[in-house]
Design an enzyme around this catalytic site. Structure first.
Site, PDB file in Angstrom:
ATOM      1  CB  SER A  81      37.281  39.340  35.273  1.00 31.69           C
ATOM      2  OG  SER A  81      37.407  40.734  35.079  1.00 31.69           O
ATOM      3  CB  THR A 183      43.054  41.416  38.601  1.00 28.89           C
ATOM      4  OG1 THR A 183      43.285  40.071  38.994  1.00 28.89           O
ATOM      5  CG2 THR A 183      43.513  42.358  39.693  1.00 28.89           C
ATOM      6  CB  THR A 201      40.005  39.357  41.414  1.00 31.65           C
ATOM      7  OG1 THR A 201      39.895  38.420  40.356  1.00 31.65           O
ATOM      8  CG2 THR A 201      40.395  38.627  42.679  1.00 31.65           C
ATOM      9  NE  ARG A 211      43.570  30.855  41.594  1.00 31.33           N
ATOM     10  CZ  ARG A 211      43.669  32.055  41.054  1.00 31.33           C
ATOM     11  NH1 ARG A 211      42.699  32.938  41.223  1.00 31.33           N
ATOM     12  NH2 ARG A 211      44.738  32.408  40.354  1.00 31.33           N
ATOM     13  CB  THR A 234      46.484  42.005  36.104  1.00 31.76           C
ATOM     14  OG1 THR A 234      45.286  41.365  35.653  1.00 31.76           O
ATOM     15  CG2 THR A 234      47.280  42.465  34.896  1.00 31.76           C
ATOM     16  N   GLY A 235      46.916  38.898  35.954  1.00 24.94           N
ATOM     17  CA  GLY A 235      47.314  37.714  35.206  1.00 24.94           C
ATOM     18  C   GLY A 235      47.166  36.463  36.040  1.00 24.94           C
TER      19      GLY A 235
END
Length: 321
Positions: A81, A183, A201, A211, A234-235
């Site tokens: 990630s 992240t 990230t 994006r 984060t998320g």
């Protein structure tokens, strides 16, 4: 200029007071010794925290610590990630985002950066060597090359295989906690009591080409105010951007909330406006005293804290149980 009569008056007043003595107050259990040191990061990141702590042990600043810390997952192909080995977008391109912020309010950011393993170091170079805060895409890549960074293939055989399997159905739906939410955010307090932060990230797996999420956005994925504290998010970045999440956490601390209370309130701002049952957002925060907090919408979010040379991975409390 003070005259002789005024000087004698002040001197005589000083003589009325005995020599003051001060009692040393020990920090509370969740409070860093005065001036730190402390490192806190999103998710299970003991190696990253160890690198950050090592930088502090060498006398480095909080800024040095967070850069050194997040470079660890950036270079780890098993961390899919972040950085090298990060999952690509739906066109098979690994595009990286990162930002960094120091105790003076300076900030640097790169978005949609390709072919460079350590976007956090490029972000620091943007902060320190340009008049700008953010560089994007081809411009960020050319700047990185001009600063001595090397072009590298970031798509590993493992991530390419996964991507080609995904192409068979090309279904896109972020699943809470599965991607470890794209992240690592890190905050540090150094021996001088200064706070800095970093966030890096590879973005959501199989995102639309172009994006950009919250991670490189100052005030969304990361915000630091050296008078108050710092926060990372984060998320699902779209939700964090809509609420200026990390800035909100710091501002709530400015108003008197503890880091824990601030993280909880920031998450609740999202819950009140979104269908939250299938999404994840988490926050971590630290204030000037070294008090920390963390909170997420879904269970499953954890964070890593290094304090007094002890490192712990802690499960954050969550809105949903």
């Amino acid at each position: 200029m003070i005259n002789r009569r005024r000087f004698l008056s002040v001197s005589s007043l000083a003589g009325l007071f005995p020599t003051l003595s001060f009692k040393t107050v020990s920090p509370t259990p969740n409070e860093a010794p005065a001036g730190g040191p402390l490192v806190i990061s999103t998710w299970k990141q003991p190696k990253a925290n160890a690198a950050a702590q090592a930088a502090l042990d060498r006398g480095g600043s909080a800024l040095d610590a967070v850069e050194a810390g997040v470079r660890i997952p950036e270079a780890d192909p098993e961390d899919m990630s972040v950085g090298y080995g990060g999952r690509p977008d739906r066109d098979g391109r690994v595009t990286l985002d990162a930002c960094i912020m120091d105790e003076k309010g300076n900030a640097g950011s790169v978005v949609f950066l390709e072919h460079i393993m350590h976007p956090i170091s490029v972000a620091r170079a943007v902060m320190e060597k340009t008049p700008h805060v953010m560089l994007a895409g081809e411009g960020a890549y050319r700047f990185a090359l001009s600063q001595g960074f090397k072009k590298e293939n970031l798509l590993t055989a493992k991530t390419e295989k996964e991507w080609r399997e995904w192409l068979k159905t090309a279904k896109y739906k972020p699943i809470a906690n599965i991607e470890r939410h794209d992240t690592i955010g890190m905050l540090s307090i150094d021996a001088q009591g200064n706070i800095s932060g970093a966030c890096t990230t590879s973005g959501l797996a199989y995102k639309m080409n172009g994006r950009v999420g919250d991670s490189p956005i100052i005030g969304a994925g990361l915000f630091v105010d050296n008078e108050i504290g710092g926060a990372c998010a984060t998320g699902l970045g779209e939700l964090v951007m809509r609420t200026c999440g990390s800035f909100l956490v710091v501002e709530l601390m400015r108003q008197g909330r503890t880091p824990q209370q601030a993280c909880e309130e920031a998450a609740l701002r999202i819950v009140k406006k979104q269908d939250y049952k299938d999404i994840q957002v988490g926050f971590v925060a630290v204030n000037k005293k070294g008090e920390t907090g963390a909170f997420s919408i879904q269970p499953g979010f954890n964070y890593t804290i290094t304090q007094d040379k002890q490192t712990k991975v802690i499960d954050a409390p969550s809105y949903l149980k």
